[in-house]
Design a protein around this motif. Structure first.
Motif, PDB file in Angstrom:
ATOM      1  N   PRO A  10      48.655  77.263  23.819  1.00 30.80           N
ATOM      2  CA  PRO A  10      48.297  76.810  25.148  1.00 30.80           C
ATOM      3  C   PRO A  10      47.435  75.559  25.105  1.00 30.80           C
ATOM      4  CG  PRO A  10      47.838  79.145  24.881  1.00 30.80           C
ATOM      5  CD  PRO A  10      48.198  78.604  23.544  1.00 30.80           C
ATOM      6  N   ALA A  11      47.475  74.778  26.177  1.00 30.20           N
ATOM      7  CA  ALA A  11      46.688  73.559  26.256  1.00 30.20           C
ATOM      8  C   ALA A  11      45.209  73.889  26.306  1.00 30.20           C
ATOM      9  CB  ALA A  11      47.090  72.780  27.498  1.00 30.20           C
ATOM     10  N   LYS A  32      47.135  81.981  34.410  1.00 25.31           N
ATOM     11  CA  LYS A  32      46.989  81.918  35.858  1.00 25.31           C
ATOM     12  C   LYS A  32      47.754  80.750  36.463  1.00 25.31           C
ATOM     13  CE  LYS A  32      42.479  84.111  35.743  1.00 25.31           C
ATOM     14  NZ  LYS A  32      41.048  83.980  36.024  1.00 25.31           N
ATOM     15  N   PHE A  33      48.205  79.827  35.634  1.00 21.87           N
ATOM     16  CA  PHE A  33      48.960  78.678  36.107  1.00 21.87           C
ATOM     17  C   PHE A  33      50.446  79.015  36.179  1.00 21.87           C
ATOM     18  CE2 PHE A  33      45.257  76.648  34.044  1.00 21.87           C
ATOM     19  CZ  PHE A  33      44.763  75.968  35.137  1.00 21.87           C
ATOM     20  N   PHE A  88      50.718  70.377  32.220  1.00 20.90           N
ATOM     21  CA  PHE A  88      49.637  70.326  31.234  1.00 20.90           C
ATOM     22  C   PHE A  88      50.187  69.848  29.892  1.00 20.90           C
ATOM     23  CE2 PHE A  88      46.788  73.085  33.779  1.00 20.90           C
ATOM     24  CZ  PHE A  88      45.586  72.457  33.528  1.00 20.90           C
ATOM     25  N   GLY A  89      51.311  70.401  29.496  1.00 21.02           N
ATOM     26  CA  GLY A  89      51.918  70.011  28.227  1.00 21.02           C
ATOM     27  C   GLY A  89      52.259  68.531  28.192  1.00 21.02           C
ATOM     28  N   VAL A 142      50.816  65.416  25.697  1.00 14.65           N
ATOM     29  CA  VAL A 142      51.657  64.478  24.958  1.00 14.65           C
ATOM     30  C   VAL A 142      51.235  63.042  25.272  1.00 14.65           C
ATOM     31  CG1 VAL A 142      54.010  63.605  24.689  1.00 14.65           C
ATOM     32  CG2 VAL A 142      53.610  66.051  24.789  1.00 14.65           C
ATOM     33  N   ILE A 143      50.958  62.755  26.536  1.00 14.53           N
ATOM     34  CA  ILE A 143      50.528  61.408  26.926  1.00 14.53           C
ATOM     35  C   ILE A 143      49.218  61.052  26.224  1.00 14.53           C
ATOM     36  CG2 ILE A 143      49.660  60.015  28.854  1.00 14.53           C
ATOM     37  CD1 ILE A 143      51.734  61.494  30.633  1.00 14.53           C
ATOM     38  N   MET A 144      48.283  61.978  26.189  1.00 17.34           N
ATOM     39  CA  MET A 144      46.978  61.700  25.568  1.00 17.34           C
ATOM     40  C   MET A 144      47.081  61.496  24.061  1.00 17.34           C
ATOM     41  SD  MET A 144      44.277  64.008  27.769  1.00 17.34           S
ATOM     42  CE  MET A 144      44.675  65.501  26.917  1.00 17.34           C
ATOM     43  N   ARG A 145      48.061  62.111  23.429  1.00 20.85           N
ATOM     44  CA  ARG A 145      48.190  61.997  21.967  1.00 20.85           C
ATOM     45  C   ARG A 145      48.876  60.711  21.528  1.00 20.85           C
ATOM     46  NH1 ARG A 145      49.479  68.130  19.997  1.00 20.85           N
ATOM     47  NH2 ARG A 145      47.438  68.937  20.564  1.00 20.85           N
TER      48      ARG A 145
END
Length: 127
Positions: free
Chosen positions: A2-3, A26-27, A35-36, A40-43
């Motif tokens: 999970p993120a 809960k999401f 979130f996933g 990926v964008i942040m990495r």
């Protein structure tokens, strides 16, 4: 896995600094997919594989996500596995699979001109 939001201060337990892992269930599935994608964008990877990355979001959100993907990954190789035609229509190249084998390969325009499997999918869809 999970993120999890990474923070400099691990002691905070609320707001944006709270670990997403503890409440990830809960999401909705669509929210988990978003979130996933954010992770990926942040990495900042050079090769990105998106397997049904927007399958659980509505078409309007899918359209927004595709715009973000085109902007954020413009210098990357992006492999997209998708069933929604809207998701792949702006791709550089499309591979159409049939029973586990490659049936067609080309740009969306080339495949539409061939009048093959891809063209038939487009004609019979509400696209």
């Amino acid at each position: 896995m999970p993120a999890t939001l990474v923070t400099a201060e691990k002691t905070k337990s609320s707001g944006l600094d709270k670990s997403v892992e503890k409440c990830f269930g809960k999401f909705s599935s669509g929210q988990q997919q978003l979130f996933g994608l954010c992770r990926v964008i942040m990495r900042r990877r050079k090769i990105v594989v998106l397997d049904e990355a927007t399958a659980n979001v509505d078409l309007e959100t899918d359209k927004l996500v595709q715009e973000v993907i085109r902007k954020e990954f413009r210098d990357c190789t992006v492999l997209t596995i998708a069933h929604r035609l809207e998701t792949i229509m702006n791709s550089d190249r499309i591979i159409v699979m049939d029973k586990g084998t490659i049936a067609e390969v080309g740009t969306p325009q080339e495949l539409l001109a061939k009048d093959g499997m891809f063209a038939q999918l487009v004609k019979t869809s509400e696209f």
